[in-house]
Design a protein around this motif. Sequence first.
Motif, PDB file in Angstrom:
ATOM      1  N   GLU A 245       1.005  -1.569   0.170  1.00 15.01           N
ATOM      2  CA  GLU A 245       0.290  -0.313   0.179  1.00 15.01           C
ATOM      3  C   GLU A 245       0.787   1.734  -0.241  1.00 15.01           C
ATOM      4  O   GLU A 245       0.894   2.589  -0.813  1.00 15.01           O
ATOM      5  N   ILE A 246       2.169   1.449   0.999  1.00 15.83           N
ATOM      6  CA  ILE A 246       2.344   2.334   1.150  1.00 15.83           C
ATOM      7  C   ILE A 246       4.004   2.450  -0.666  1.00 15.83           C
ATOM      8  O   ILE A 246       3.788   3.421  -0.675  1.00 15.83           O
ATOM      9  N   GLY A 261      -7.811  -4.025   7.115  1.00 13.58           N
ATOM     10  CA  GLY A 261      -7.945  -3.543   7.468  1.00 13.58           C
ATOM     11  C   GLY A 261      -7.873  -1.509   7.131  1.00 13.58           C
ATOM     12  O   GLY A 261      -7.694  -0.728   7.291  1.00 13.58           O
ATOM     13  N   ARG A 265     -10.585   2.432   5.842  1.00 13.48           N
ATOM     14  CA  ARG A 265      -9.662   4.728   5.199  1.00 13.48           C
ATOM     15  C   ARG A 265      -9.872   4.619   3.983  1.00 13.48           C
ATOM     16  O   ARG A 265      -9.650   6.067   3.338  1.00 13.48           O
ATOM     17  N   GLU A 316     -15.949  -9.110  12.282  1.00 14.11           N
ATOM     18  CA  GLU A 316     -16.355  -7.707  13.133  1.00 14.11           C
ATOM     19  C   GLU A 316     -14.312  -6.822  13.536  1.00 14.11           C
ATOM     20  O   GLU A 316     -13.293  -5.950  13.334  1.00 14.11           O
ATOM     21  N   ALA A 317     -13.912  -7.700  14.078  1.00 14.76           N
ATOM     22  CA  ALA A 317     -12.681  -7.726  14.895  1.00 14.76           C
ATOM     23  C   ALA A 317     -11.143  -8.212  13.916  1.00 14.76           C
ATOM     24  O   ALA A 317     -11.068  -7.616  13.624  1.00 14.76           O
ATOM     25  N   PHE A 320     -12.977  -6.745   9.644  1.00 13.62           N
ATOM     26  CA  PHE A 320     -12.842  -4.998   9.702  1.00 13.62           C
ATOM     27  C   PHE A 320     -14.474  -4.826   8.954  1.00 13.62           C
ATOM     28  O   PHE A 320     -14.828  -3.822   8.621  1.00 13.62           O
ATOM     29  N   ASP A 321     -14.968  -6.198   9.506  1.00 13.58           N
ATOM     30  CA  ASP A 321     -16.709  -6.392   8.552  1.00 13.58           C
ATOM     31  C   ASP A 321     -17.035  -5.512   7.790  1.00 13.58           C
ATOM     32  O   ASP A 321     -17.964  -5.300   7.015  1.00 13.58           O
ATOM     33  N   ASN A 372       0.777 -17.389  11.637  1.00  6.97           N
ATOM     34  CA  ASN A 372       1.181 -16.001  12.942  1.00  6.97           C
ATOM     35  C   ASN A 372       0.993 -14.611  12.543  1.00  6.97           C
ATOM     36  O   ASN A 372       1.839 -13.845  12.501  1.00  6.97           O
ATOM     37  N   SER A 374      -1.936 -11.401  11.294  1.00 10.43           N
ATOM     38  CA  SER A 374      -2.757 -10.748  13.057  1.00 10.43           C
ATOM     39  C   SER A 374      -4.209 -10.742  12.241  1.00 10.43           C
ATOM     40  O   SER A 374      -5.238 -11.052  13.541  1.00 10.43           O
ATOM     41  N   THR A 375      -4.414 -11.075  11.031  1.00 14.82           N
ATOM     42  CA  THR A 375      -5.336 -11.474  11.104  1.00 14.82           C
ATOM     43  C   THR A 375      -6.187 -13.188  11.505  1.00 14.82           C
ATOM     44  O   THR A 375      -7.224 -13.226  12.657  1.00 14.82           O
ATOM     45  N   THR A 378      -5.980 -12.246  15.262  1.00  7.94           N
ATOM     46  CA  THR A 378      -6.833 -11.425  15.989  1.00  7.94           C
ATOM     47  C   THR A 378      -8.366 -12.676  16.291  1.00  7.94           C
ATOM     48  O   THR A 378      -8.792 -12.437  17.360  1.00  7.94           O
ATOM     49  N   GLN A 381      -8.039 -14.800  19.345  1.00  8.73           N
ATOM     50  CA  GLN A 381      -8.627 -14.412  20.699  1.00  8.73           C
ATOM     51  C   GLN A 381      -9.970 -13.981  20.784  1.00  8.73           C
ATOM     52  O   GLN A 381     -10.658 -14.143  21.436  1.00  8.73           O
ATOM     53  N   VAL A 382     -10.457 -13.363  19.785  1.00  7.49           N
ATOM     54  CA  VAL A 382     -12.085 -13.196  20.026  1.00  7.49           C
ATOM     55  C   VAL A 382     -12.324 -14.846  20.390  1.00  7.49           C
ATOM     56  O   VAL A 382     -13.772 -15.638  21.020  1.00  7.49           O
ATOM     57  N   GLN A 384     -11.558 -17.073  21.421  1.00  5.36           N
ATOM     58  CA  GLN A 384     -11.139 -17.567  22.610  1.00  5.36           C
ATOM     59  C   GLN A 384     -12.351 -16.759  23.711  1.00  5.36           C
ATOM     60  O   GLN A 384     -12.262 -17.425  24.877  1.00  5.36           O
TER      61      GLN A 384
END
Lengths: 524, 287
Positions: A245-246, A261, A265, A316-317, A320-321, A372, A374-375, A378, A381-382, A384
């Motif tokens: 993206e950058i 994510g 934006r 959602e988490a 990002f919905d 490993n 992030s998606t 994350t 953890q939800v 969990q």
Amino acid sequence: MTAKFDPFTAASTTRRRFLAGAAGLGALAAMPIKVWAAGNTLNIRTYTEADNFDPVDASGFGEEMLYGAIYRKLIQYTPGNEWGWQPDLVESIEQTSPTEIAFVLKKGQMWSDGFGEITAEDVKFSLERIIDPEMESAIKPDLGSLTGVDVTGTHSGVIRLGTPFAPIWSIALPYLAGTIVCKKAIGHGKRITDAVPPTVAGPYRVAEHRPGDRWVLERNPEFSGPKPDFEKVQIFLIDDEATAEIAFEAGDLDFTRVGLGSIERLRENPPENAKLSEHPSLYYVWVGMNMESPKLKDIRVRQAIQHAIDVPSILEAAYFDVADASTGIIAPGLIGHREESLVAPSADFAKARALLDEAGVDTLDLKLDVLNKSTWTTAAQVIQATLAEVGINLSIGVHESGSFWTLGNEGDGDRWKSLELVLNRFSMTPDPYYATAWFTTEQIGKWNWERFSNEEFDRLHEEAKAETDVAERDRMYKRMQDIMEESGAYRFITHEAAPNLYSTAIKPALRPDSQPLIQFFAKA
Amino acid sequence: MSIAERSSFKYTAVGRLMSDPLAVAAVTIIALLVLCAVFADAIAPYDYKALNVRERFAPPSFVHLLGTDNLGRDTFSRLLFGARIALFVGLTSVGLAALIGLMLGMVAGFGPRWLDNAILFLFDTLRAYPTIILALALGALLPPGLGTVILVVVLTTFSEYGRVARTQTQALSAQEFIDAERAMGASPARILFMHILPNVLGPFFILAAINLPVVITIEAGMSFLGVGVAPGTPSWGATLKDGFDYIRNTPWLIVSGGIPLVLVTLGFTFLGESLRDVLDPKLRKER
């Protein structure tokens, strides 16, 4: 008195000159790179690199992107929002019987570098070398029951199937295994091992390959079709979506997939001269349960976990919905897609707790293995947090990709024995056969990590790939997903979403799942 | 307190340490860290595990002092509990590494040449392994968790303590008072533990103080690379990793995650340097 020219004082920097020079440099630096970049170059990103030119050795979308630009096929996917195909090398192609496909090639379609015209012999050579056991091609299953090609004329032939094979039109001919290569340039029983392919037939040819960095393609002057818009195409290998993206914002890319994510934006504030496109994806994500694990042998425990995982919270988490809940392993738009799953996406904690009570389970300690990224962490953890609501204590095992993809494989040690829950994601082609193939009894210990085994499922899988009646096929695949869900071993999460960012200076050509077909990219 | 008593306090190690402003700053930072770790349950305004996705990526405010993370958890509360993990990992692994290094170093320095060479070979081999490479290798083999982090830290750092202990032991062994002990028939164990050990401990405390922040950053680094603590554990490194993953969504997470690491590094480094100044007789004379 004559004034002398002093080169030192003449060249010395005054404050005014310095400021003017600095302003000039600043303006130059602020100019978008595209202003001086060659407008005839298409810069595109891939997350997975093609590392060979030979379809026999192809493994995935990295190769497909490259082959699409330099080779041709009998038929190609049609760019757009609906899955379909269009003729490429063929003038006509027709299924004359459930096991025969007759084709006639267009005349005057040429190989580059003096290898002559593309003939039916090339078609026979290309398809038969994929199914040749001695070539040991990993994509042989893509050709299903194909037994060979009969050449009936210089430009005509018949593709023969041992048994009817419906995916021949959706994943065999228009994808990797359907790539046509030059018999004269390669030779029987050999592979392409040169630094660049000896001959190509597509709109581009290979100019340079910098492993781990990029492929540089240039226009193929001997291409028999319409001249492509771009003189040059650069396919950059960039694994990380944020980095890509950058790079896009810096003007180094014209087209890239972006992270979920970023969607919110980018919707509100896209970069200048850029557009965001959002497509559904074919990938499927699910939580699998090892049915042979002592803790998960009781179907009521597995069903309790199905009901205790709250899919909307995960979406959602972690997504990002922007991704929808899935109903199975077959995405919308494909044969066999179910409109609804048997277990509703939202959690039903009361039902889950009742099932655990019925199974005589008060509290339960389980482990969920994830990649490993992030998606996944994350989402884990939800899961969990929601499983904790019914008394299930979940620990999360994080693995890098090399470790993760061998977790359930019996050929890679004993870790499959201790596998309990796994958050998994498979890629997909536009035919349901490709989705169900990994969950048969034969796949236990390979890709079937749930160790799910069902006779009806296995039988339907064999019958459905040979079924040519679309409605019947649709019914069969829906039933297969019902069977998977009824086993309690699967909690379907999502098919994700596929957002792309592209420059308004180009007109991208995408498959319905948003994978780029760079041979059809054009200037806007 | 009499003048004589006050003067004597000034010349004790603690007194000298407390007269150094840098040491006072260091002790203050460390004391704050310890207080946060011990009283995290009482200080934390929120449950560090409580998810609230609708409030994710919130910037710092009076509601959330350091904002919220990608799952809407309160960053300040997570950093408070992170202090507990940082201290636990730091103290446990430094303690274990120092103990193993001390034992092996003293044996190497006092024992026969062949044993010295063998132990030195072990030290050199382990020191040659880059910490991160070893962490990645062990992280792939062992389940993620504090145990793995502590193992990596101990394996990569105990040789450093061992080398210091060996050098000190060798230097002390050649001293006349040790020769006198030998002449009086003292056993090697008595010489080692009664006479050499007390003289080796000074440099050890300095090294441990300087190594503590290094160890904490190793834990943070491993968690950042995904081979440290399990997801959900409120480690500072995990907070930094979340900040890195979502830096395009919010800059606050990476800033907040970095603050305690900077503070703890400064605190322990200042303390280590001040201790060195106080405990090293040569430096004391120069001052």
